[in-house]
Design a protein around this motif. Structure first.
Motif, short mmCIF file in Angstrom:
data_model
loop_
_atom_site.label_atom_id
_atom_site.label_comp_id
_atom_site.label_asym_id
_atom_site.label_seq_id
_atom_site.Cartn_x
_atom_site.Cartn_y
_atom_site.Cartn_z
N TYR A 97 3.80 -1.34 3.61
CA TYR A 97 3.23 -0.03 3.32
C TYR A 97 4.27 1.07 3.37
N LEU A 98 3.89 2.19 2.76
CA LEU A 98 4.64 3.45 2.82
C LEU A 98 3.62 4.52 3.11
N ARG A 99 3.88 5.33 4.14
CA ARG A 99 2.96 6.42 4.49
C ARG A 99 3.72 7.52 5.21
N ARG A 100 3.05 8.67 5.31
CA ARG A 100 3.62 9.77 6.09
C ARG A 100 3.64 9.32 7.55
N ALA A 101 4.72 9.62 8.22
CA ALA A 101 4.83 9.26 9.64
C ALA A 101 3.78 10.02 10.44
N ARG A 102 3.22 9.36 11.40
CA ARG A 102 2.14 9.95 12.20
C ARG A 102 2.65 11.02 13.15
N ASN A 103 3.96 11.12 13.32
CA ASN A 103 4.52 12.14 14.21
C ASN A 103 4.73 13.48 13.50
N ALA A 115 6.27 16.35 10.98
CA ALA A 115 7.62 16.83 10.68
C ALA A 115 8.13 16.39 9.31
N GLY A 116 7.24 16.05 8.38
CA GLY A 116 7.65 15.70 7.03
C GLY A 116 8.30 14.35 6.89
N ALA A 117 8.31 13.56 7.95
CA ALA A 117 8.94 12.23 7.91
C ALA A 117 8.01 11.20 7.27
N TRP A 118 8.61 10.10 6.84
CA TRP A 118 7.88 8.99 6.22
C TRP A 118 8.23 7.70 6.94
N GLU A 119 7.35 6.71 6.82
CA GLU A 119 7.66 5.40 7.40
C GLU A 119 7.29 4.29 6.44
N THR A 120 8.03 3.21 6.53
CA THR A 120 7.71 1.98 5.84
C THR A 120 7.46 0.95 6.93
N GLY A 121 6.60 -0.02 6.62
CA GLY A 121 6.29 -1.01 7.63
C GLY A 121 5.46 -2.13 7.08
N ARG A 162 0.87 -1.18 0.00
CA ARG A 162 0.00 0.00 0.00
C ARG A 162 0.90 1.22 0.00
N ILE A 163 0.61 2.17 -0.87
CA ILE A 163 1.36 3.43 -0.94
C ILE A 163 0.35 4.55 -0.70
N GLU A 164 0.51 5.24 0.40
CA GLU A 164 -0.45 6.27 0.77
C GLU A 164 -0.69 7.27 -0.36
N GLY A 165 -1.96 7.45 -0.70
CA GLY A 165 -2.34 8.42 -1.71
C GLY A 165 -2.12 8.00 -3.14
N VAL A 166 -1.55 6.80 -3.35
CA VAL A 166 -1.23 6.35 -4.71
C VAL A 166 -1.82 4.98 -5.00
N HIS A 167 -1.66 4.05 -4.08
CA HIS A 167 -2.16 2.69 -4.32
C HIS A 167 -2.68 2.11 -3.01
N GLU A 168 -3.98 1.82 -3.00
CA GLU A 168 -4.61 1.19 -1.85
C GLU A 168 -5.38 -0.02 -2.36
N PRO A 169 -4.82 -1.22 -2.14
CA PRO A 169 -5.46 -2.41 -2.69
C PRO A 169 -6.84 -2.63 -2.07
N CYS A 175 10.63 5.59 -0.36
CA CYS A 175 10.32 4.86 -1.59
C CYS A 175 11.43 3.86 -1.92
N ALA A 176 12.67 4.28 -1.79
CA ALA A 176 13.80 3.40 -2.07
C ALA A 176 13.77 2.20 -1.14
N HIS A 177 13.43 2.42 0.12
CA HIS A 177 13.39 1.30 1.08
C HIS A 177 12.28 0.32 0.74
N LEU A 178 11.08 0.82 0.43
CA LEU A 178 9.99 -0.10 0.09
C LEU A 178 10.30 -0.88 -1.18
N LEU A 179 10.92 -0.23 -2.13
CA LEU A 179 11.31 -0.93 -3.36
C LEU A 179 12.27 -2.06 -3.05
N ARG A 180 13.24 -1.82 -2.19
CA ARG A 180 14.19 -2.88 -1.80
C ARG A 180 13.47 -4.02 -1.08
N LEU A 181 12.51 -3.69 -0.24
CA LEU A 181 11.78 -4.73 0.49
C LEU A 181 10.96 -5.63 -0.44
N LEU A 182 10.44 -5.05 -1.49
CA LEU A 182 9.51 -5.78 -2.38
C LEU A 182 10.16 -6.42 -3.60
#
Length: 79
Positions: free
Chosen positions: A37-43, A45-51, A21-28, A71-78
């Protein structure tokens, strides 16, 4: 790479839609029982998280200072 370019790269690599799942782009839909997933961090400050989403809960794997790094991290994971 931004989220839209990540989505295109995952399609080109043949990664199944239900694996991520990519926030705002792809939600199966329907929502799979587990996915990465990739989304804006809930804290903020412009941060992002993968999980991983498992058993109805989001579990962050890594926090990133930019969309590009996330994005680079999620691509490596998948791939």
């Amino acid at each position: 790479m931004d989220r839209h370019e990540l989505r295109a790269a995952l399609i080109a690599a043949g990664v199944a839609d239900g694996y991520y799942r990519i926030e705002g782009v792809h939600e199966p839909g329907p929502t799979p029982p587990d996915f990465l997933y990739l989304r804006r961090a809930r804290n903020g400050a412009g941060a992002w998280e993968t999980g991983a989403y498992e058993r109805g809960a989001y579990q962050p794997i890594s926090h990133h200072p930019s969309e590009e790094a996330a994005c680079a991290h999620l691509l490596r994971l998948l791939t």
